[in-house]
Design a protein around this motif. Sequence first.
Motif, short mmCIF file in Angstrom:
data_model
loop_
_atom_site.label_atom_id
_atom_site.label_comp_id
_atom_site.label_asym_id
_atom_site.label_seq_id
_atom_site.Cartn_x
_atom_site.Cartn_y
_atom_site.Cartn_z
N VAL A 30 4.72 18.77 61.82
CA VAL A 30 5.08 17.95 62.98
C VAL A 30 6.14 18.67 63.80
N THR A 32 9.08 18.12 65.29
CA THR A 32 10.01 16.99 65.18
C THR A 32 10.92 16.89 66.40
N LYS A 51 18.12 17.44 64.99
CA LYS A 51 16.77 17.96 64.79
C LYS A 51 16.20 17.24 63.57
N ARG A 52 15.27 16.31 63.82
CA ARG A 52 14.85 15.33 62.83
C ARG A 52 13.76 15.85 61.90
N GLU A 53 14.11 16.83 61.06
CA GLU A 53 13.14 17.34 60.10
C GLU A 53 12.84 16.34 58.99
N LEU A 55 11.50 13.71 59.56
CA LEU A 55 10.29 13.04 60.03
C LEU A 55 9.02 13.84 59.76
N GLN A 56 9.14 14.96 59.03
CA GLN A 56 7.95 15.70 58.64
C GLN A 56 7.07 14.86 57.70
N ARG A 59 8.64 14.65 54.64
CA ARG A 59 10.01 14.19 54.87
C ARG A 59 11.07 15.27 54.70
N TYR A 61 11.89 19.76 56.02
CA TYR A 61 11.42 20.99 56.67
C TYR A 61 10.71 21.94 55.72
#
Length: 424
Positions: A30, A32, A51-53, A55-56, A59, A61
Motif C-alpha cells: 500500500v 501509505t 508516514k503511516r506504515e 496501515l500496510q 500492519r 513496513y
Amino acid sequence: MSTLLAETKIYKPSLEAVKEAAERIKKVVVKTPLAPSFTYSNRYSANIFLKREDLQQVRSYKIRGAYNKISSLPQEQLDRGVICASAGNHAQGVAFACNKLQAKGVIYMPGTTPRQKVEQTRMFGGEWVDVVLKGDTFDDAFKNAMKHREKYDLVFIHPFDDEKVIEGQATIGLEILEQASEPIDYVFAPLGGGGLLAGLSSIFKELSPNTKIIGVEPEGAPSMTSSLKQGKVVELDDIERFVDGAAVQKVGSRNFAICRENLDEMITIPEGKICQTILDLYNQDAIVVEPAGAMAISALDHFAEEIEGKNVVCIVSGSNNDITRTAEIKERALLYAGLKHYFVISFPQRAGALKEFVAKVLGPNDDITHFEYSKKHHRENGPAVVGIELNDPADFEPLVARMKAKNFYGEYLNDKPNLFQFLV
C-alpha cells in the motif's frame, strides 16, 4: 576495520535498484498516507507528518523488504523454500509473501513474541508457512533458524541485513519525497537491526541531502548507539525486550556501515516514554501502534526547539500491538512520568493503622492501586507492599515525608530493579 565491514561498506542501495523494488512490490504494498498531525504540529509548533506504515496489509513496513527479497529469488530457490527469524513484523511480511508467491516458508519467532503477532503470521501464511517458537529473543530465534537453514538447504530471508530487503524498505523514502509538497527538514525513524534506516537514509542523502536523518532506538536495546560509539558492530550481552519490534542484540553489518555514514544523529528513548506515546496516539488521535511504531514520535521532545517551524516526518512503523499488553503499557507510562510509586510500608500491628495511613499520610489526590499485606510473623510492625498513583509528580516528596513522620516508611521499591521486576 574488519574484512567483513570493509566489504559490506561498499554496498549502498542505488536509486535504480530502489525504483526496481518499488515496481516489483507495487501490487502488494500500500502507498501509505503521509498524513499531517494536528496534535503534534500544534504541540511542537512545527509541520509534523506521520508516514503511516501501520496501515500496510500486514500492519508494518516489513512487507516491503520481505516481498522484494522473496519475489526476486529464482524459481529453483523458491521451490526449495525459504526460512526467516523475526520478532513479529518481518515474519508477517515473509508469511504474506510466501502465501502470495506459493513458496513454502519456515518462520522462527522468539517464544516471547506477543500472541497477536504469532497468530497474524499464521493467518497470513496459511498452508504455506510453518511457525516455530524458539528462544527468548530475536537473536535466539535467529541462531535456531540458521541451524534449520543449513540442515535443509533453505534460502534465508534476513529481516534487515540483506541488500534486497534494504532496497525494499528504501521505497518508503521514494514515497515520502513524492508525497511531500515542501522540502523535508527532518526524518525520524525507528531502528532495530537497521534495515529501514539504511534504505531510507540512502534515498534521502541522494535526493534530499539537506534533510536531517534521526535514528531512534529503545533505551534498553541500544545496539546501533553502542556500535556507533565503538566504531564497529557490537553484540549486546543483555537487552530489554519490551519494544519487541526493535529489540536486537546486534545490528546488521551492511546497515551499520550505511547508517554510520548517513545518520545525522542516533538517540535512545526510555521504554516508559514510548508507552506514553502509545497511549497519547490512541487517546488523542485514535491511532493504534506497537512500541516500535511509537519510537519516532517519542523522540520529538528531544528536538522540540530545533524542529520549531520545520517540516518533520515521523515513520509510524507498525501497529501489531497485543491488547493484553495495555495494562503493562499504562504502568510503564505512569512510572516514567513519576506518577506511580511502590513502597514497603510498615504498618503497626494495631487496629486503625491502615485507616490512619489513608487519612493522614495519603494526599487528597493519591490512590492506592496495589496492596499486599502479610501478618505471618510476631513483629510489632507488619510490612505491606503498596502501590500509590499520584496526580502530580511533585506530590512524591511530601508523601514520603508524611510516611516518615508517621513511622510508616519502610523501603522505596521503584529504584530496586531486582525486586521491582516482580511488580511490573
